[in-house]
Design a protein around this motif. Sequence first.
Motif, PDB file in Angstrom:
ATOM      1  N   GLN A  33      65.946   0.761  25.001  1.00  0.00           N
ATOM      2  CA  GLN A  33      64.503   0.939  25.034  1.00  0.00           C
ATOM      3  C   GLN A  33      63.820  -0.395  24.786  1.00  0.00           C
ATOM      4  N   ALA A  34      62.731  -0.621  25.514  1.00  0.00           N
ATOM      5  CA  ALA A  34      62.070  -1.917  25.473  1.00  0.00           C
ATOM      6  C   ALA A  34      61.589  -2.282  24.070  1.00  0.00           C
ATOM      7  N   CYS A  35      61.170  -1.294  23.288  1.00  0.00           N
ATOM      8  CA  CYS A  35      60.637  -1.589  21.959  1.00  0.00           C
ATOM      9  C   CYS A  35      61.681  -2.254  21.071  1.00  0.00           C
ATOM     10  N   SER A  36      62.953  -1.858  21.217  1.00  0.00           N
ATOM     11  CA  SER A  36      64.010  -2.480  20.421  1.00  0.00           C
ATOM     12  C   SER A  36      64.197  -3.935  20.811  1.00  0.00           C
ATOM     13  N   ARG A  37      64.193  -4.189  22.115  1.00  0.00           N
ATOM     14  CA  ARG A  37      64.390  -5.564  22.590  1.00  0.00           C
ATOM     15  C   ARG A  37      63.216  -6.448  22.187  1.00  0.00           C
ATOM     16  N   LEU A  38      62.000  -5.937  22.290  1.00  0.00           N
ATOM     17  CA  LEU A  38      60.824  -6.732  21.941  1.00  0.00           C
ATOM     18  C   LEU A  38      60.797  -7.048  20.451  1.00  0.00           C
ATOM     19  N   LYS A  39      61.266  -6.117  19.641  1.00  0.00           N
ATOM     20  CA  LYS A  39      61.302  -6.375  18.201  1.00  0.00           C
ATOM     21  C   LYS A  39      62.271  -7.504  17.883  1.00  0.00           C
ATOM     22  N   GLU A  40      63.384  -7.576  18.620  1.00  0.00           N
ATOM     23  CA  GLU A  40      64.320  -8.681  18.434  1.00  0.00           C
ATOM     24  C   GLU A  40      63.692 -10.012  18.829  1.00  0.00           C
TER      25      GLU A  40
END
Length: 219
Positions: free
Chosen positions: A88-95
């Motif tokens: 999910q994009a939200c996980s990648r953006l948080k990284e």
Amino acid sequence: MKDSPIDRIIINVPYVGKITQQLSKDLKKLAKKVKPTTQVIAVPRPPPAVRQMFKNKDEIPKNLQSNIIYQVNCSSCSASYIGKTTRQACSRLKEHGAPTEIPVEHTNENLRRSARIAAMYANNNARISYYESDSSEDDIPSATYTSAIKRHITSTQHKIDWHNWSILDKDKHPYRLLVKESLAISEKSPALNLTTRSVSLVVYPEGRAIRRTSQKTSQ
């Protein structure tokens, strides 16, 4: 004396029983009165189904979509970053350093990491250097990962436009996703990407722009 040509007009009318039949007759009479050489052909059509008026499924929010090619832009300069993620994009953006208000799914970490990587992460016996590409981010522990966007924020004190990031492409096939990421990087040349491609573009080594040109030339 030649007869005047007949103008035929086909009109789709919703079928609702006897009312449709009467409407068809009235349209034909009106056309004859206005222009005698006009022939109106009323074609009854069934009304649209309820399912055509409403979406069958709710649209997945952008932050929760997966298997995507994404682009993140800097608000303070023209720099941008293009990457891919199968999560999910939200996980990648948080990284990458996105604010915590972006929702992140809660999943079992072991479901998306190999046993070898999970053991390395737990024992903290190894450090993985991974900077340029997002090609294998599902196998990289976040504690050992340094994002190009994070480095840009740290070195320049610039702000990232986290609310207006965009999805450039999608693909559920892992290799095709890598190819599309490479084509997007080759075409847009984002300043924050340290590599020019994730996989070798054997057929179109110069990227998507050359591919489009060759298609136009062959037509």
